[in-house]
Motif scaffolding. Structure first.
Motif: not given
Lengths: 302, 658
Positions: A199-213
């Motif tokens: 899930e975290f990789i997927s969040a990163l891959e979207s390019g957007a900020s991941v500070s929430g995740a």
């Protein structure tokens, strides 16, 4: 008492036979090193020797099993050490990914790095032992326990093993677990290390900020690390137990060997001196036989 | 003058008789059964002349043998006991040697087999370990068969020797009958005097017969001797001898019976217990009390091991995902005559098996079970439908017996000789258990399910042997600290013996039993504390769990489980492991061997003493005879001198007249 000529011969011969039989018995004892040649020599000790022989053989089997158990546990421990290191490293990368100053491409490269860690983790969870059995599959040792699966674009792994725990009998009363189901080592369902990473990789891959995740991922990874460390702690204490059982086992083996030796083995000093004694008696019997039978009044009649 | 000559002549004759007898003694010094003879001399009747009596020389009044019935009897008693022990020892010591030998005994093979079982348990997926188990199973079953065959072989040896011994007994009986006749005739001819040498021959024949079977004798007025064997069975009467033979008639133990026949009559069986003492007594006893019990013990061991192992193996799952089949094959319980009553081993009461064979008889009202070996009788009552559970056996069809019927039941007698491996494919070793448990992923409590044990696998598998059944889903309800287990599908599963769980006092583990409507049932242990709501477990079929070693561990445990000698009719308190039972057999045979060896030694030494006592009276001493030779030579010469004096006196007389 009136003595007949037959008596002189009969009794001489039977005396020599008795001496010879005794001598032969001692000779056989010396040749085999055994006090008991047949159960008739000592029925009680013979029966007891059979029981002790079985106890000794069972104990020897436990010692062998302790070796198997130790090997299996060390293999699992090695794999889990690797898994712990991966989780630690992934945790650092997750922390780094939370840095708001990172660019999208920075986040993508972290995603690639974490993707590689995901693969490494998957490889560890699907480790096989020397028999070709999957370590973390429970009883389903023929199938890779974790199958990579994507949910939309989110990477994950489904657990395909069962919750079975292989055990080995390491003492008369102890069946020691030597395998750990994948779900126990790497978490299952929502708590799975693969789900957290995916899930975290997927969040990163979207390019957007991941500070929430980040905090959710850190929590998930900490929980995974806890799970791994708990299993490792269990393995650690089991290894100590195996070692102690090993000491007890070899002590017992020595005890059984001593008991068996006491029951069966010959006291050579005693036997050799007995052999010498019987030899002397036999020679005496032979010589006196010749002397006595050589005497006859007929020798003097001409 | 003539009287002087006559007196000298009587001396010459008597001396000659003495010398003859001395020579007879010397030449027969080594003859078996010879009793030294002595000439008794007496002064002839005197002649009365002129108021005085004048001696007329000597005469031979008889030749007697030095014989004491008491001492002979002592020798015979000791000798028949010695022969009894010797025959027993000859065969029991062979069994004794076979049983404990490291190469032929059972213990090493048992240890090796269960060691291989442990290896499978440690490496359930390893085909090499499974192959090793199959191979050591072959070794173990072959060991059972070899031991059984060896004991059978020894029993056949005994059988052969019994036949040969009966042959010898018959020859001696005939010889004695013939000697009886000759002695009666010779005694009548010599006017009642005994023919020492014939008596010796007969005595020797009796002594040799007595080594074969204990005899007692009664002498008749005509000097003939009646011989009785064992406990009073008449064998020789005067000049008639009876004949002993082994017929084709078998007793209930399947042993050919000893028969006795007098000329022109039917042969009738003679009870074994009547034929005691001597080699025959020893042979019959070793067959009855040594070899048959040994063989029965081996059969009991083989049947117990195979049944226990098969039962557990059939509760497991093999590498192909199928339920295990029988691991060992062995001969089923034999019922003779077959047909009406059938019998099988009852695995539930396995420890009740005794190894004994039984005769079941029905007199119209009562059923009686007789232990063939011991003769012990027990009245039994079959259940409705004619079934009976008796000492590890399930019997059926008792209601088919009619008054006067008798059937023989041989539960385990043929097991050791017939045991063999039923499987040969290593993949078919059922190391896994057919049921696995899984905790729901959402479980939040600490409850765990462990130690699943299959009690019965009936109805568990489909036609190809794969366990297929609906999983049992377990959930919990709680009321004031007491949890109640709920199982679904509810129509299919039910708890036997309680479904409540009180974690406060039972969290260390409580055993529950689930019963399925198809017939199978299993136990599991619940421990820890389940969350009141939401926690659940599922118990489902295990068909691909090839690394599961739970059944292998249970199979391995049979080595140290107490399986045997439960006592009573149900055998519910087993007291011995397989190896214990074997060790008991070894100890029993060993003690018996030791006992007969000691007995043989004692009787041999008693025999030597008795023989010494007898020989002291009856046997020849060559020095004594040499002295007699000199003595009677001198008396002969002296008597000759008397005659030459008479001659000289006669010459003097003639010369006076010249």
């Amino acid at each position: 008492m009136r003595v007949s000529t037959n008596m002189i011969y009969d009794q001489g011969v039977s005396a020599m036979q008795r001496q010879t039989a005794g001598l032969l018995h001692t000779g056989q004892q010396l040749a085999t090193g055994r006090k008991i040649l047949t159960p008739a020599d000592d029925p009680v000790a013979s029966a007891r020797a059979l029981d002790v022989t079985q106890s000794r053989s069972v104990n020897a089997q436990f010692i062998t099993n302790q070796g198997y158990a130790e090997d299996a546990l060390r293999l699992v421990e090695g794999q889990l050490t690797g898994a712990g290191e991966i989780i630690q490293y992934a945790r650092e990368r997750v922390l780094a990914a939370g840095n708001p100053a990172l660019s999208d491409s920075d986040r993508r490269s972290i995603a690639a790095d974490l993707g590689a860690q995901f693969d490494a983790m998957l490889a560890i969870s699907n480790t096989r032992d020397a028999n070709g059995d999957y370590l973390f599959a429970g009883y389903q040792s023929n199938t890779p326990p974790f199958a990579a699966a994507t949910n939309g674009s989110v990477r994950g792994a489904d657990y395909e093993g069962d919750q079975g725990t292989r055990t080995m009998q390491v003492s008369s009363s102890r069946f020691m677990p030597v395998s750990f189901a994948g779900e126990d080592a790497f978490g299952g369902g929502d708590g799975s290390v693969f789900k957290v990473l995916g899930e975290f990789i997927s969040a990163l891959e979207s390019g957007a900020s991941v500070s929430g995740a980040v905090s959710g991922a850190l929590e998930g990874l900490d929980q995974s690390l806890d799970t791994v460390l708990t299993v490792r702690a269990q393995i650690g204490s089991q290894l100590v137990e195996v070692e102690q059982l090993g000491f007890i086992g070899s002590d017992l083996d020595l005890q059984y060997a001593t008991t068996l030796s006491g029951l069966q083995d010959l006291d050579f000093n005693e036997a050799i001196s007995r052999l010498k004694q019987q030899e002397t008696y036999l020679q005496a019997a032979q010589q006196s036989f010749l002397k006595i039978t050589g005497l006859s009044l007929f020798n003097y009649l001409s | 003058m003539s009287s002087l000559l006559n007196i000298g002549l009587t001396g010459l004759n008597a001396s000659q008789a003495q010398l003859n007898t001395t020579s007879h003694n010397i030449t027969n010094a080594a003859t078996l059964g010879y009793h030294r003879q002595a000439v008794s001399q007496a002064a002839r009747d005197p002649q009365g002349l002129g108021g005085a009596f004048f001696g007329t020389g000597t005469m031979v009044s008889g030749v007697t043998r030095a014989y004491s019935q008491l001492l002979e009897n002592q020798v015979m008693n000791a000798d028949s006991r010695r022969a009894d022990y010797a025959a027993y020892n000859q065969y029991i010591s062979q069994v004794d040697n076979v049983l404990a030998d490291a190469d032929t005994g059972l213990t090493p093979a048992l240890n090796e087999f269960f060691g291989a079982m442990q290896s499978v348990s440690s490496n359930p997926t390893n085909v090499a370990a499974r192959q090793a188990l199959i191979s050591s199973g072959e070794t173990l079953t072959a060991r059972f068969r070899t031991l059984d065959a060896r004991v059978s072989e020894i029993a056949q040896g005994v059988q052969g020797e019994i036949g040969a011994t009966l042959g010898s007994i018959n020859s001696y009986a005939e010889a004695i009958a013939e000697l009886n006749q000759r002695i009666a005739v010779s005694q009548a001819n010599v006017g009642g005097a005994a023919a020492s040498d014939l008596l010796d021959q007969r005595q020797q024949a009796i002594a040799e017969l007595n080594q074969l079977v204990k005899v007692s004798t009664v002498t008749a007025r005509d000097g003939s001797l009646s011989v009785f064997i064992g406990s009073g069975q008449n064998l020789v009467m005067g000049s008639r001898a009876k004949e002993l033979l082994i017929g084709d008639k078998l007793d209930e133990n399947g042993r050919p019976m000893v028969l006795i026949r007098s000329a022109g009559n039917e042969a009738t069986p003679i009870a074994e217990t009547l034929l005691s003492g001597g080699a025959l007594g020893g042979l019959l006893a070793v067959r009855r009390d040594g070899l048959e019990p040994a063989q029965r013990s081996l059969g009991l061991l083989a049947a117990t091991m195979a049944t226990a192992f098969n039962e557990q193996h059939e509760l497991g799952v093999d590498l192909n995902g199928r339920m295990g089949s029988a691991f060992f094959d062995f001969a089923p319980v034999r019922v003779d005559p077959a047909g009406t009553v059938s019998a099988s081993i009852n695995p539930e009461q396995l420890a009740g098996l005794t190894g004994s064979d039984y005769a079941l008889s029905y007199d119209g009202t009562r059923y009686v079970m007789t232990d063939i070996g011991t003769g012990e009788q027990q009245a039994v009552t079959p259940a409705v439908g004619g079934t009976l559970q008796y000492k590890g056996l399930n019997l059926e069809g008792l209601d088919g017996l009619v008054a006067g019927n008798r059937v023989f039941i041989y539960p385990t007698r043929f097991a050791a000789g017939s045991i063999e491996m039923a499987i040969s494919d290593p993949r078919t070793v059922a190391a896994a258990a057919p049921v696995v448990s899984a905790a729901a992923a959402s479980n939040s409590g600490t409850a765990r399910i462990t130690d699943i044990r299959i009690a019965s696998s009936e109805g568990m598998a489909n036609t190809s042997g794969v366990p297929v059944f609906n999983p049992a889903a377990l959930t919990f309800t709680e009321a004031s600290g007491v949890f109640t287990l709920q199982v679904s599908p509810a129509g299919e599963y039910s708890f036997v013996g309680g479904d409540t769980y009180t974690p406060v006092s039972e969290s260390a583990g409580k055993v529950f039993t689930l019963q399925n409507s198809a017939g199978f049932s299993y136990e599991f242990k619940l421990s820890g504390v389940p969350a009141v709501t939401g926690d659940g477990f599922s118990l489902s079929a295990n068909t691909t769990g090839i690394a599961d070693n739970r059944n292998a561990a249970l199979l391995g445990a049979l080595q140290t489980d107490k399986l045997m000698f439960g006592g009573g009719t149900t055998g519910n308190t087993p007291t011995a492991t397989l190896n214990n039972a074997y060790a008991q057999l070894v100890a029993k045979i060993g003690s018996k061997t030791r006992e007969v060896q000691a007995g043989e030694r004692t009787q041999t030494s008693l025999l030597e003493q008795a023989q010494a006592a007898r020989d002291s009276v009856s046997a020849v001493n060559l020095d004594e005879e040499a002295a007699n030779l000199v003595r009677f030579q001198q008396s002969y010469q002296a008597a000759g001198r008397v005659m030459s004096v008479a001659q000289r006196l006669f010459d003097e007389m003639l010369s006076i007249g010249r």
